[in-house]
Design an enzyme around this catalytic site. Sequence first.
Site, PDB file in Angstrom:
ATOM      1  N   GLY A 156       0.842  -1.200   0.000  1.00 44.58           N
ATOM      2  CA  GLY A 156       0.000   0.000   0.000  1.00 44.58           C
ATOM      3  C   GLY A 156       0.869   1.238   0.000  1.00 44.58           C
ATOM      4  N   SER A 166      21.699  -8.730  16.281  1.00 50.06           N
ATOM      5  CA  SER A 166      20.448  -8.325  16.953  1.00 50.06           C
ATOM      6  C   SER A 166      20.746  -7.067  17.755  1.00 50.06           C
ATOM      7  CB  SER A 166      19.943  -9.460  17.843  1.00 50.06           C
ATOM      8  OG  SER A 166      20.999  -9.979  18.642  1.00 50.06           O
ATOM      9  N   ARG A 185      16.026  -2.511  16.015  1.00 49.23           N
ATOM     10  CA  ARG A 185      15.254  -2.502  14.769  1.00 49.23           C
ATOM     11  C   ARG A 185      14.977  -1.072  14.322  1.00 49.23           C
ATOM     12  NH1 ARG A 185      13.231  -7.254  13.270  1.00 49.23           N
ATOM     13  NH2 ARG A 185      11.332  -6.394  12.341  1.00 49.23           N
ATOM     14  N   ASP A 187       5.462  -0.393  15.699  1.00 58.44           N
ATOM     15  CA  ASP A 187       6.910  -0.230  15.616  1.00 58.44           C
ATOM     16  C   ASP A 187       7.332   0.962  14.759  1.00 58.44           C
ATOM     17  OD1 ASP A 187       7.117  -2.554  17.075  1.00 58.44           O
ATOM     18  OD2 ASP A 187       8.388  -3.622  15.649  1.00 58.44           O
ATOM     19  N   HIS A 201      -2.890 -22.032  46.537  1.00 50.83           N
ATOM     20  CA  HIS A 201      -1.724 -22.770  47.007  1.00 50.83           C
ATOM     21  C   HIS A 201      -1.757 -24.195  46.465  1.00 50.83           C
ATOM     22  CE1 HIS A 201       1.510 -24.142  49.577  1.00 50.83           C
ATOM     23  NE2 HIS A 201       0.765 -25.207  49.852  1.00 50.83           N
TER      24      HIS A 201
HETATM   25  P1  FAD Z   1       4.907  -5.519  12.057  1.00 52.57           P
HETATM   26  O1  FAD Z   1       4.560  -6.702  12.849  1.00 52.57           O
HETATM   27  O2  FAD Z   1       6.296  -5.368  11.585  1.00 52.57           O
HETATM   28  O3  FAD Z   1       3.924  -5.541  10.799  1.00 52.57           O
HETATM   29  C1  FAD Z   1       4.031  -4.645   9.759  1.00 52.57           C
HETATM   30  C2  FAD Z   1       3.393  -5.275   8.526  1.00 52.57           C
HETATM   31  O4  FAD Z   1       3.233  -4.268   7.530  1.00 52.57           O
HETATM   32  C3  FAD Z   1       4.243  -6.373   7.891  1.00 52.57           C
HETATM   33  O5  FAD Z   1       3.435  -7.477   7.564  1.00 52.57           O
HETATM   34  C4  FAD Z   1       4.782  -5.720   6.621  1.00 52.57           C
HETATM   35  O6  FAD Z   1       4.990  -6.646   5.562  1.00 52.57           O
HETATM   36  C5  FAD Z   1       3.627  -4.793   6.276  1.00 52.57           C
HETATM   37  N1  FAD Z   1       3.995  -3.651   5.431  1.00 52.57           N
HETATM   38  C6  FAD Z   1       5.019  -2.789   5.576  1.00 52.57           C
HETATM   39  N2  FAD Z   1       4.959  -1.817   4.636  1.00 52.57           N
HETATM   40  C7  FAD Z   1       3.862  -2.087   3.896  1.00 52.57           C
HETATM   41  C8  FAD Z   1       3.241  -1.447   2.806  1.00 52.57           C
HETATM   42  N3  FAD Z   1       3.727  -0.315   2.298  1.00 52.57           N
HETATM   43  N4  FAD Z   1       2.138  -2.001   2.277  1.00 52.57           N
HETATM   44  C9  FAD Z   1       1.613  -3.150   2.784  1.00 52.57           C
HETATM   45  N5  FAD Z   1       2.145  -3.793   3.833  1.00 52.57           N
HETATM   46  C10 FAD Z   1       3.248  -3.253   4.379  1.00 52.57           C
HETATM   47  N6  FAD Z   1       7.095  -8.397  20.694  1.00 52.57           N
HETATM   48  C11 FAD Z   1       6.412  -8.841  21.757  1.00 52.57           C
HETATM   49  O7  FAD Z   1       5.567  -8.106  22.267  1.00 52.57           O
HETATM   50  N7  FAD Z   1       6.626 -10.086  22.279  1.00 52.57           N
HETATM   51  C12 FAD Z   1       7.532 -10.924  21.754  1.00 52.57           C
HETATM   52  O8  FAD Z   1       7.699 -12.050  22.235  1.00 52.57           O
HETATM   53  C13 FAD Z   1       8.274 -10.501  20.634  1.00 52.57           C
HETATM   54  N8  FAD Z   1       9.185 -11.306  20.077  1.00 52.57           N
HETATM   55  C14 FAD Z   1       9.871 -10.884  18.977  1.00 52.57           C
HETATM   56  C15 FAD Z   1      10.837 -11.720  18.453  1.00 52.57           C
HETATM   57  C16 FAD Z   1      11.566 -11.309  17.354  1.00 52.57           C
HETATM   58  C17 FAD Z   1      12.606 -12.236  16.776  1.00 52.57           C
HETATM   59  C18 FAD Z   1      11.315 -10.040  16.763  1.00 52.57           C
HETATM   60  C19 FAD Z   1      12.060  -9.593  15.547  1.00 52.57           C
HETATM   61  C20 FAD Z   1      10.358  -9.195  17.296  1.00 52.57           C
HETATM   62  C21 FAD Z   1       9.635  -9.606  18.416  1.00 52.57           C
HETATM   63  N9  FAD Z   1       8.694  -8.788  19.018  1.00 52.57           N
HETATM   64  C22 FAD Z   1       8.020  -9.205  20.111  1.00 52.57           C
HETATM   65  C23 FAD Z   1       8.396  -7.452  18.481  1.00 52.57           C
HETATM   66  C24 FAD Z   1       7.111  -7.492  17.638  1.00 52.57           C
HETATM   67  O9  FAD Z   1       7.264  -8.444  16.599  1.00 52.57           O
HETATM   68  C25 FAD Z   1       6.812  -6.128  17.055  1.00 52.57           C
HETATM   69  O10 FAD Z   1       6.795  -5.158  18.075  1.00 52.57           O
HETATM   70  C26 FAD Z   1       5.464  -6.124  16.363  1.00 52.57           C
HETATM   71  O11 FAD Z   1       5.425  -7.071  15.322  1.00 52.57           O
HETATM   72  C27 FAD Z   1       5.138  -4.747  15.793  1.00 52.57           C
HETATM   73  O12 FAD Z   1       3.900  -4.789  15.179  1.00 52.57           O
HETATM   74  P2  FAD Z   1       3.542  -3.791  13.982  1.00 52.57           P
HETATM   75  O13 FAD Z   1       2.147  -4.116  13.588  1.00 52.57           O
HETATM   76  O14 FAD Z   1       3.869  -2.416  14.361  1.00 52.57           O
HETATM   77  O15 FAD Z   1       4.548  -4.163  12.796  1.00 52.57           O
HETATM   78  P1  NAI Z   2      17.377  -4.675  21.711  1.00 55.34           P
HETATM   79  O1  NAI Z   2      17.229  -3.207  21.674  1.00 55.34           O
HETATM   80  O2  NAI Z   2      16.568  -5.466  22.655  1.00 55.34           O
HETATM   81  O3  NAI Z   2      18.887  -5.057  21.994  1.00 55.34           O
HETATM   82  C1  NAI Z   2      19.923  -4.620  21.176  1.00 55.34           C
HETATM   83  C2  NAI Z   2      21.212  -4.751  21.952  1.00 55.34           C
HETATM   84  O4  NAI Z   2      22.281  -4.571  21.057  1.00 55.34           O
HETATM   85  C3  NAI Z   2      21.360  -3.699  23.043  1.00 55.34           C
HETATM   86  O5  NAI Z   2      21.746  -4.312  24.241  1.00 55.34           O
HETATM   87  C4  NAI Z   2      22.426  -2.770  22.494  1.00 55.34           C
HETATM   88  O6  NAI Z   2      23.200  -2.167  23.501  1.00 55.34           O
HETATM   89  C5  NAI Z   2      23.242  -3.724  21.652  1.00 55.34           C
HETATM   90  N1  NAI Z   2      23.981  -3.091  20.570  1.00 55.34           N
HETATM   91  C6  NAI Z   2      23.576  -2.097  19.744  1.00 55.34           C
HETATM   92  N2  NAI Z   2      24.552  -1.796  18.846  1.00 55.34           N
HETATM   93  C7  NAI Z   2      25.578  -2.632  19.115  1.00 55.34           C
HETATM   94  C8  NAI Z   2      26.858  -2.834  18.529  1.00 55.34           C
HETATM   95  N3  NAI Z   2      27.255  -2.106  17.494  1.00 55.34           N
HETATM   96  N4  NAI Z   2      27.662  -3.764  19.057  1.00 55.34           N
HETATM   97  C9  NAI Z   2      27.270  -4.534  20.109  1.00 55.34           C
HETATM   98  N5  NAI Z   2      26.071  -4.387  20.705  1.00 55.34           N
HETATM   99  C10 NAI Z   2      25.231  -3.456  20.208  1.00 55.34           C
HETATM  100  O7  NAI Z   2      17.139  -5.150  20.190  1.00 55.34           O
HETATM  101  P2  NAI Z   2      16.914  -6.571  19.566  1.00 55.34           P
HETATM  102  O8  NAI Z   2      17.346  -7.651  20.484  1.00 55.34           O
HETATM  103  O9  NAI Z   2      17.483  -6.486  18.200  1.00 55.34           O
HETATM  104  O10 NAI Z   2      15.359  -6.650  19.453  1.00 55.34           O
HETATM  105  C11 NAI Z   2      14.644  -5.622  18.781  1.00 55.34           C
HETATM  106  C12 NAI Z   2      13.355  -5.358  19.455  1.00 55.34           C
HETATM  107  O11 NAI Z   2      12.437  -6.386  19.162  1.00 55.34           O
HETATM  108  C13 NAI Z   2      13.419  -5.329  20.976  1.00 55.34           C
HETATM  109  O12 NAI Z   2      13.845  -4.098  21.470  1.00 55.34           O
HETATM  110  C14 NAI Z   2      12.004  -5.573  21.328  1.00 55.34           C
HETATM  111  O13 NAI Z   2      11.311  -4.362  21.237  1.00 55.34           O
HETATM  112  C15 NAI Z   2      11.545  -6.516  20.246  1.00 55.34           C
HETATM  113  N6  NAI Z   2      11.581  -7.893  20.755  1.00 55.34           N
HETATM  114  C16 NAI Z   2      10.782  -8.216  21.802  1.00 55.34           C
HETATM  115  C17 NAI Z   2      10.795  -9.490  22.321  1.00 55.34           C
HETATM  116  C18 NAI Z   2       9.952  -9.779  23.493  1.00 55.34           C
HETATM  117  O14 NAI Z   2       9.102  -8.972  23.822  1.00 55.34           O
HETATM  118  N7  NAI Z   2      10.135 -10.917  24.150  1.00 55.34           N
HETATM  119  C19 NAI Z   2      11.621 -10.546  21.757  1.00 55.34           C
HETATM  120  C20 NAI Z   2      12.475 -10.076  20.686  1.00 55.34           C
HETATM  121  C21 NAI Z   2      12.412  -8.799  20.204  1.00 55.34           C
END
Ligand code: FAD
Ligand code: NAI
Length: 476
Positions: free
Chosen positions: A123, A280, A283, A323, A455
């Site tokens: 979109g 990692s 983002r 995000d 409990h």
């Molecule tokens: P997204 O989930 O990124 O969705 C955006 C969507 O928009 C995507 O499908 C993309 O393809 C689509 N899009 C983008 N641009 C366009 C366009 N122009 N037209 C049409 N479609 C488009 N958060 C938690 O709370 N708990 C967790 O356990 C957790 N674990 C995670 C583990 C990993 C490995 C990662 C990477 C993230 C994790 N997160 C977790 C973070 C979580 O995934 C994000 O915060 C969340 O997905 C954000 O939701 P969103 O809807 O903003 O964006």
């Molecule tokens: P993060 O922000 O959690 O961690 C990134 C880490 O990388 C930080 O500790 C930072 O100090 C370090 N870092 C940054 N630049 C660096 C460098 N050049 N060299 C070495 N270390 C460096 O980000 P992450 O793990 O990539 O996850 C992204 C986001 O996704 C999280 O912040 C969270 O919002 C979401 N997420 C949430 C989860 C959950 O809710 N369980 C699980 C996974 C992701």
Amino acid sequence: MSGKQFDVIVIGGGPGGYIAAIRAAQLGFATACIDEWKNDKGGPAPGGTCTNVGCIPSKALLQSSEHFEHAGHAFADHGIGLSDLRIDIAKMLGRKDGVVKQNNDGILYLFKKNKVSFFHGRGSFAKAGESGYEIHVSAPTEATIFAKHVIVATGSNARALPGAPFDEESVLSNDGALRMPAVPKKLGLIGAGVIGLEMGSVWRRLGADVTVLEALPDFLGAVDQQIAKEAKKAFDKQGLKIELGVKIGEVKAGKKGVAVAYTDAKGGEQKLEVDKLIVSIGRVPNTVGLNAEAVGLKLDERGAIVVDGDCRTNLPNVWAVGDVVRGPMLAHKAEEEGVAVAERIAGQHGHVNFNTIPWVIYTSPEIAWVGQTEQQLKAAGRAYKAGSFPFMANGRARALGDTTGMVKFLADAKTDEILGVHIVGPMASELIAEAVVAMEFRASAEDIARICHAHPSLSEATKEAALAVDKRTLNF
Ligand code: FAD
Ligand code: NAI
């Protein structure tokens, strides 16, 4: 004007977008949701990062790998003997993909149920007119649609290290980290944040020798430091090697693996050689393909869409959630913003309480918290009382064989209002919900201490930590 007119168009079908679309439809708006994510057959895969390469698949692998670790280490304590313990990685990944697909299909079903029109494609803004916005949908679906209100929920992408682009073969983002076809002998991770710890745990449990390199000197600096220290002790014991205070230098990726040059905390030049490297380090908001310029949608220097506290952008009737805007990058935060925006469009008072958004890190032990940390309260000069209770003294935790960690309460010194709750230990992800409810209702620590908890349950540790604020634990 040709093309269908909607009341609300949502761009992005992740947790922010698809939930906003469902809520808008529930409120009676003609709603469309556009999402471009493709499954491996090129079909629609709504659910965004969370469903496809984030929350859901990572938790599926965490579960599989935890079963494997328990079978190899913990079962013997229960008198259960196993021989020939093996892990079939292809099957484990297949199960994970199945869980993802169930969620993709579930969202498509919810769109139908709620009469949300779904468009599979990208979109982008075409122009703004008197009656609203013209949005183009492209590849695989081609369409032009219109709406008075647009909600942008385009999410985020993994941030790459400068000079080390993701090839998803040897230098992996979260995407590649979730589909390695075999357990690497040596695995490196850059960044000991949420992904670093969760993905590092998965592959360590499956047998990889894992090293995590972190730039900051403190482990999990945003987490209450007492909790972070307890977690670090547990990770050290498990053999997850975490080096703090490093400075990453050149990263060389070749056919045989990846070499990472870095300076350690003492200034020494080091080299880490691994089969695979997961980067990692956070983002970045994703607005690629949105054509924000066509309508003058304002972005900040990080590329995030600029919004006010209510998710309003600089353009009338254009909103942004999840995000792609400020605030924590969490699925549940995105969802809450999506619901609140749909309700604001309907003239209601949608509300997100940013002070009570829980965080969970799904490692073992799990780490979960809500509200302020002890270091934040100290920095703010707020007078507080602290109380904690170890799982070691909880009967259910002993029966489970998982007594690592504690529950910790922070409450206002005068009013006893709960200011923060921090948990490291078994099922912290579930236990934190009680603390969120309590804080949402502005409960005092005494309120929790007076509530009857079943409990034996882990939640008794929450009650005891609340009692500890008043220095009157019963079981410790
Ligand atoms: P997204 O989930 O990124 O969705 C955006 C969507 O928009 C995507 O499908 C993309 O393809 C689509 N899009 C983008 N641009 C366009 C366009 N122009 N037209 C049409 N479609 C488009 N958060 C938690 O709370 N708990 C967790 O356990 C957790 N674990 C995670 C583990 C990993 C490995 C990662 C990477 C993230 C994790 N997160 C977790 C973070 C979580 O995934 C994000 O915060 C969340 O997905 C954000 O939701 P969103 O809807 O903003 O964006
Ligand atoms: P993060 O922000 O959690 O961690 C990134 C880490 O990388 C930080 O500790 C930072 O100090 C370090 N870092 C940054 N630049 C660096 C460098 N050049 N060299 C070495 N270390 C460096 O980000 P992450 O793990 O990539 O996850 C992204 C986001 O996704 C999280 O912040 C969270 O919002 C979401 N997420 C949430 C989860 C959950 O809710 N369980 C699980 C996974 C992701």
